[in-house]
Design an enzyme around this catalytic site. Structure first.
Site, short mmCIF file in Angstrom:
data_model
loop_
_atom_site.label_atom_id
_atom_site.label_comp_id
_atom_site.label_asym_id
_atom_site.label_seq_id
_atom_site.Cartn_x
_atom_site.Cartn_y
_atom_site.Cartn_z
N GLY A 45 0.89 -1.14 0.01
CA GLY A 45 0.11 -0.50 -0.21
C GLY A 45 1.22 1.46 -0.06
N GLN A 50 3.32 10.17 1.09
CA GLN A 50 4.84 9.59 0.99
C GLN A 50 5.80 9.40 -0.81
OE1 GLN A 50 2.69 5.10 2.13
NE2 GLN A 50 5.37 5.22 2.55
N CYS A 96 7.07 0.29 7.24
CA CYS A 96 6.37 1.10 5.82
C CYS A 96 7.43 1.59 5.01
CB CYS A 96 6.06 2.49 6.97
SG CYS A 96 5.82 3.94 6.37
N LEU A 97 7.18 2.01 4.06
CA LEU A 97 8.20 2.07 3.20
C LEU A 97 8.99 3.24 3.52
CD1 LEU A 97 7.05 1.14 -0.06
CD2 LEU A 97 7.82 -0.15 0.87
N HIS A 138 -3.47 1.91 7.90
CA HIS A 138 -2.18 2.00 7.88
C HIS A 138 -2.07 3.39 7.29
CE1 HIS A 138 2.96 1.31 7.73
NE2 HIS A 138 2.45 2.16 6.64
N GLU A 139 -2.34 2.90 5.76
CA GLU A 139 -2.55 4.14 4.33
C GLU A 139 -3.29 5.21 4.78
OE1 GLU A 139 0.05 3.51 3.15
OE2 GLU A 139 0.28 1.57 2.64
N HIS A 142 -1.34 7.48 7.44
CA HIS A 142 -0.71 8.23 6.61
C HIS A 142 -1.15 9.44 6.53
CE1 HIS A 142 2.78 5.91 6.37
NE2 HIS A 142 2.45 5.31 5.54
#
Ligand code: CO
Length: 450
Positions: A45, A50, A96-97, A138-139, A142
């Site tokens: 995701g 990001q 997390c990226l 999670h997204e 963000h």
């Protein structure tokens, strides 16, 4: 458009993203760009902030390796909102990226109701559960400026400073062993594993092996200038870093990161013997004393302000290995003694006098060769300074023979223990029994001619 992933602590990751009101033509392009970056980084995701766009857009896609797992087709969600539809929760490790290497255990509801819009602005409503529900949460986090770091629970006592130890050798492990009850060692940063021995087996550093036994996580960066390393260290929020036998120049950006800075334990009486081989240098020069200095790390090697300095007497029999251990023990005791004061800011550090400074050299192969034409005293020191690694050697039959132990008898160097390549150490007597030719030691070039 050529966007890149942004990493913590970029401020955009902490901002609340704006709702999308105009469904303009750039949205599908942005969504494809998000998909590309998500896939390149093996993510499931991604949220628009990001990649540096502060709008409420997320993408999700999951292609499982295991066909029994449920796939999530590529989905673009604009202005997503979620509401839990159950009180049931589960706990999973999340990464997390934007915060590489970090994984945090997070408890979340297992089912949510999702409302959002598609790329044309049409309403979407669906129930999500399991992994899909978790990715969505999670997204959406963000989009609200929330990161996985915010879920981290304080697992360690708050009164002990969170400390990262940098180092690779037994010097490092001796120090860790002594200070690990005075500080909270959260991570070890060490050299990456290197191929070793005849079979070139990838072998982690001694420090990593020790850290593994204590269950302390290790970081093994190849490149200290990689911005992801900085991001990662920042996310660990260390109070203090301690460098003991790390061997590479550490960028200022990294060593100034903890609030109490970075301390370096250096096995010499600075400013004497700056550089990589201070222990060997003291033995090679036949010094009657050496010691340990604790300093604050500075941009240039071993030039930082001195926090503590203690001498150590030498009797002229020390090998590298013994002395490394003794100085590490001393350094560890010094650290343990000064840390409480240091952390209360009660220690006055002292500048080094650069005029008094001496350096040390890297050990070359040639430096380890025993030239038997030279005084026995010089060669005896070499044997001790390089024992057991990399080892002083002579050349017999065109092959190097390691001399692990020797002494001086009537002005002559007498070998006590030697080692052939790939063999176990043996006494010189034993070696001579198996060697029925006259001894003919060759010059250093002998090894190059083979
Ligand atoms: Co993330």
């Amino acid at each position: 458009m050529n966007r890149k992933l942004v990493y913590y602590p970029e401020p955009i990751l902490r901002q609340k993203a704006h709702p999308v009101r105009d469904f303009t033509d750039d949205l599908p392009v942005l969504a494809q760009e998000m998909r590309r970056i998500m896939k390149e980084n093996a993510g499931m995701g991604l949220a628009a902030p990001q990649i540096g766009d502060s709008r409420r857009i997320i993408v999700v896609e999951y292609v499982p390796h295991d066909p029994k797992e449920t796939a999530i087709p590529f989905t673009v969600l604009i202005n997503p909102e979620i509401t839990p539809t159950t009180k049931k929760t589960d706990v999973m490790q999340e990464g997390c990226l934007s915060i590489p290497y970090v994984e945090v255990e997070i408890e979340r509801p297992t089912e949510v109701l999702l409302t959002a819009q598609d790329l044309q602005g049409n309403p979407i409503q669906m129930k999500a559960k399991g992994l899909f529900a978790r990715i969505l949460q999670h997204e959406v986090d963000h989009l609200n400026g929330t990161l996985i770091l915010d879920y981290e629970t304080e697992a360690h006592p708050a009164d002990k400073p969170k400390t990262i130890v940098w180092g690779s050798t037994e010097f490092t492990t001796a120090i860790m062993n002594t200070i690990r009850h005075d500080v909270n060692i959260t991570h070890i940063l060490t050299e990456p594993a290197k191929p070793k021995g005849r079979n070139q087996v990838l072998t982690p550093t001694v420090a990593k092996q020790y850290a593994d036994t204590l269950g302390i996580p290790t970081i093994e960066p190849d490149d200290l200038t990689d911005p992801r390393l900085y991001t990662y260290l920042l996310s660990l929020k260390p109070d203090l870093m301690i460098v003991a036998a790390y061997g590479r120049l550490i960028p200022e950006k990294l060593f100034t990161l903890p609030q109490f800075g970075t301390l370096n334990v250096h096995p010499s009486l600075l400013p004497k013997y700056r550089g990589a081989t201070p222990i060997q240098a003291a033995i090679l020069n036949g010094d009657s004393e050496t010691g340990v200095t604790i300093m604050q790390l500075a941009a240039k090697f071993d030039t930082g302000d001195i926090v503590a300095k203690v001498p150590y007497k030498l009797d002229g029999t020390e090998t590298y290995k013994d002395l490394e251990f003794e100085l590490a023990t001393l350094g560890a005791e010094m650290l343990a003694a000064i840390l409480p004061k240091y952390l209360r800011n009660e220690i006055m550090s002292m500048e080094q006098d650069d005029e008094e400074a001496t350096g040390t050299k890297k050990i070359t192969r040639e430096a380890c060769w025993l030239n038997l034409e030279e005084p026995a005293k010089i060669n005896e020191r070499k044997v001790r300074a390089y024992s057991p690694d990399p080892g002083a050697f002579v050349i017999l039959d065109g092959e190097p023979l390691k001399v692990l132990q020797a002494h001086i008898e009537q002005g002559q160097l007498v070998f006590d223990q030697v080692q052939k390549a790939g063999k176990k150490p043996m006494s010189w007597k034993e070696f001579l029994n198996g060697y029925r030719k006259p001894l003919h030691f060759e010059p250093y070039e002998g090894i190059l001619s083979r």
